[in-house]
Design a protein around this motif. Structure first.
Motif, mmCIF file in Angstrom:
data_model
loop_
_atom_site.group_PDB
_atom_site.id
_atom_site.type_symbol
_atom_site.label_atom_id
_atom_site.label_comp_id
_atom_site.label_asym_id
_atom_site.label_seq_id
_atom_site.Cartn_x
_atom_site.Cartn_y
_atom_site.Cartn_z
ATOM 1 N N SER A 21 0.846 -1.185 0.000
ATOM 2 C CA SER A 21 0.000 0.000 0.000
ATOM 3 C C SER A 21 0.883 1.237 0.000
ATOM 4 O O SER A 21 2.005 1.208 0.512
ATOM 5 N N CYS A 22 0.377 2.295 -0.573
ATOM 6 C CA CYS A 22 1.082 3.579 -0.575
ATOM 7 C C CYS A 22 0.060 4.668 -0.272
ATOM 8 O O CYS A 22 -0.819 4.943 -1.099
ATOM 9 N N ALA A 23 0.176 5.246 0.900
ATOM 10 C CA ALA A 23 -0.726 6.320 1.304
ATOM 11 C C ALA A 23 -0.174 7.652 0.819
ATOM 12 O O ALA A 23 0.964 8.004 1.120
ATOM 13 N N ALA A 24 -0.975 8.380 0.045
ATOM 14 C CA ALA A 24 -0.550 9.643 -0.541
ATOM 15 C C ALA A 24 -1.234 10.801 0.172
ATOM 16 O O ALA A 24 -2.435 10.768 0.426
ATOM 17 N N SER A 25 -0.458 11.826 0.476
ATOM 18 C CA SER A 25 -1.023 13.024 1.091
ATOM 19 C C SER A 25 -0.348 14.258 0.499
ATOM 20 O O SER A 25 0.741 14.175 -0.060
ATOM 21 N N GLY A 26 -1.032 15.386 0.619
ATOM 22 C CA GLY A 26 -0.476 16.628 0.103
ATOM 23 C C GLY A 26 -0.866 16.940 -1.326
ATOM 24 O O GLY A 26 -0.539 18.012 -1.837
ATOM 25 N N PHE A 27 -1.581 16.036 -1.976
ATOM 26 C CA PHE A 27 -2.091 16.302 -3.318
ATOM 27 C C PHE A 27 -3.512 16.838 -3.203
ATOM 28 O O PHE A 27 -4.224 16.510 -2.267
ATOM 29 N N THR A 28 -3.909 17.616 -4.198
ATOM 30 C CA THR A 28 -5.281 18.127 -4.198
ATOM 31 C C THR A 28 -6.255 16.953 -4.184
ATOM 32 O O THR A 28 -7.191 16.902 -3.405
ATOM 33 N N LYS A 29 -6.026 16.016 -5.087
ATOM 34 C CA LYS A 29 -6.801 14.780 -5.108
ATOM 35 C C LYS A 29 -6.018 13.726 -5.873
ATOM 36 O O LYS A 29 -5.357 14.021 -6.860
ATOM 37 N N ILE A 30 -6.090 12.480 -5.402
ATOM 38 C CA ILE A 30 -5.322 11.406 -6.009
ATOM 39 C C ILE A 30 -5.790 11.112 -7.420
ATOM 40 O O ILE A 30 -5.066 10.529 -8.229
ATOM 41 N N SER A 71 -3.660 -0.893 -8.415
ATOM 42 C CA SER A 71 -4.991 -0.299 -8.272
ATOM 43 C C SER A 71 -4.897 0.869 -7.314
ATOM 44 O O SER A 71 -3.879 1.055 -6.640
ATOM 45 N N LYS A 72 -5.945 1.660 -7.259
ATOM 46 C CA LYS A 72 -5.962 2.766 -6.319
ATOM 47 C C LYS A 72 -7.360 2.939 -5.760
ATOM 48 O O LYS A 72 -8.345 2.600 -6.412
ATOM 49 N N GLU A 73 -7.422 3.438 -4.558
ATOM 50 C CA GLU A 73 -8.687 3.704 -3.891
ATOM 51 C C GLU A 73 -8.739 5.204 -3.629
ATOM 52 O O GLU A 73 -8.084 5.708 -2.714
ATOM 53 N N ASN A 74 -9.492 5.912 -4.466
ATOM 54 C CA ASN A 74 -9.467 7.377 -4.423
ATOM 55 C C ASN A 74 -9.931 7.942 -3.078
ATOM 56 O O ASN A 74 -9.364 8.916 -2.585
ATOM 57 N N LEU A 79 -2.667 3.927 -3.021
ATOM 58 C CA LEU A 79 -2.265 3.108 -4.158
ATOM 59 C C LEU A 79 -1.921 1.726 -3.643
ATOM 60 O O LEU A 79 -1.359 1.589 -2.549
ATOM 61 N N TYR A 80 -2.242 0.689 -4.440
ATOM 62 C CA TYR A 80 -1.952 -0.679 -4.037
ATOM 63 C C TYR A 80 -1.162 -1.405 -5.123
ATOM 64 O O TYR A 80 -1.223 -1.057 -6.307
ATOM 65 N N LEU A 81 -0.452 -2.435 -4.685
ATOM 66 C CA LEU A 81 0.167 -3.369 -5.613
ATOM 67 C C LEU A 81 -0.058 -4.768 -5.053
ATOM 68 O O LEU A 81 0.556 -5.137 -4.049
ATOM 69 N N GLN A 82 -0.953 -5.498 -5.683
ATOM 70 C CA GLN A 82 -1.200 -6.885 -5.302
ATOM 71 C C GLN A 82 -0.213 -7.757 -6.053
ATOM 72 O O GLN A 82 -0.173 -7.725 -7.291
ATOM 73 N N ALA A 97 5.804 6.111 -6.378
ATOM 74 C CA ALA A 97 6.161 7.456 -6.828
ATOM 75 C C ALA A 97 4.944 8.095 -7.483
ATOM 76 O O ALA A 97 4.005 7.407 -7.884
ATOM 77 N N ALA A 98 4.995 9.417 -7.587
ATOM 78 C CA ALA A 98 3.852 10.146 -8.131
ATOM 79 C C ALA A 98 4.305 11.411 -8.831
ATOM 80 O O ALA A 98 5.419 11.901 -8.616
ATOM 81 N N ASP A 99 3.418 11.917 -9.670
ATOM 82 C CA ASP A 99 3.672 13.187 -10.344
ATOM 83 C C ASP A 99 2.343 13.819 -10.709
ATOM 84 O O ASP A 99 1.357 13.123 -10.941
ATOM 85 N N ASN A 100 2.347 15.158 -10.758
ATOM 86 C CA ASN A 100 1.114 15.878 -11.057
ATOM 87 C C ASN A 100 0.771 15.888 -12.542
ATOM 88 O O ASN A 100 -0.337 16.263 -12.908
ATOM 89 N N ARG A 101 1.698 15.503 -13.387
ATOM 90 C CA ARG A 101 1.458 15.541 -14.819
ATOM 91 C C ARG A 101 0.849 14.246 -15.318
ATOM 92 O O ARG A 101 0.962 13.205 -14.679
ATOM 93 N N TYR A 102 0.212 14.314 -16.478
ATOM 94 C CA TYR A 102 -0.264 13.105 -17.137
ATOM 95 C C TYR A 102 0.930 12.529 -17.889
ATOM 96 O O TYR A 102 1.457 13.156 -18.800
ATOM 97 N N LEU A 103 1.371 11.344 -17.490
ATOM 98 C CA LEU A 103 2.627 10.786 -18.002
ATOM 99 C C LEU A 103 2.422 9.568 -18.891
ATOM 100 O O LEU A 103 3.376 8.828 -19.149
ATOM 101 N N LEU A 104 1.198 9.360 -19.359
ATOM 102 C CA LEU A 104 0.932 8.222 -20.245
ATOM 103 C C LEU A 104 1.363 6.910 -19.598
ATOM 104 O O LEU A 104 1.878 6.021 -20.262
ATOM 105 N N HIS A 105 1.161 6.822 -18.277
ATOM 106 C CA HIS A 105 1.486 5.636 -17.485
ATOM 107 C C HIS A 105 2.872 5.088 -17.807
ATOM 108 O O HIS A 105 3.075 3.878 -17.954
ATOM 109 N N THR A 106 3.832 6.000 -17.894
ATOM 110 C CA THR A 106 5.200 5.598 -18.182
ATOM 111 C C THR A 106 5.855 4.908 -16.998
ATOM 112 O O THR A 106 5.513 5.167 -15.838
ATOM 113 N N LEU A 107 6.807 4.029 -17.284
ATOM 114 C CA LEU A 107 7.589 3.362 -16.237
ATOM 115 C C LEU A 107 9.007 3.944 -16.157
ATOM 116 O O LEU A 107 9.902 3.313 -15.592
#
Length: 125
Positions: A21-30, A71-74, A79-82, A97-107
């Motif tokens: 699990s990855c708990a995200a905070s500080g973003f406007t919305k996940i 997966s993610k639970e808004n 964020l989860y990784l099963q 990891a995270a970013d505010n931009r749309y990154l085309l789900h890049t790795l």
């Protein structure tokens, strides 16, 4: 202040399962950020495992396709990784990891701005 905190790592035998699990905070919305899981084994480069963009589009590394699910639970900003059918070669430190931009789900690890501290996953044979 943006913060990503991973949990759920541990030790498991080959063939077993874990959920990170990855708990995200500080973003406007996940729902408006790109999220990804990376891993790094000792002596190896950090590699992308799975990414999910804010429109729900997903990418997986070939090495985990069919075994891992991102997966993610808004509502919970999480964020989860099963990880199923784990193999010894999956042993690594796992980072979200995270970013505010749309990154085309890049790795590509160089594209992500915010990182968690990591969670260790160890798979024994």
């Amino acid at each position: 202040q943006v913060q990503l905190v991973e949990s759920g790592g541990g030790s498991v035998q080959a063939g077993g399962s874990l959920r990170l699990s990855c708990a995200a905070s500080g973003f406007t919305k996940i729902t408006s950020i790109a999220l990804v899981w990376f891993r790094q084994a000792p002596g190896k480069e950090r590699e992308g495992v799975a990414a999910i963009d804010y429109d729900g589009s997903i990418s997986y590394a070939d090495s985990v396709k069919g075994r891992f699910t991102i997966s993610k639970e808004n509502i919970k900003n999480t964020l989860y990784l099963q990880m199923n059918s784990l193999k010894p070669e999956d042993t690594a430190m796992y980072y979200c990891a995270a970013d505010n931009r749309y990154l085309l789900h890049t790795l590509d690890k160089d594209m992500y701005t915010y990182w968690g501290q990591g969670a260790q996953v160890t798979v024994s044979s």
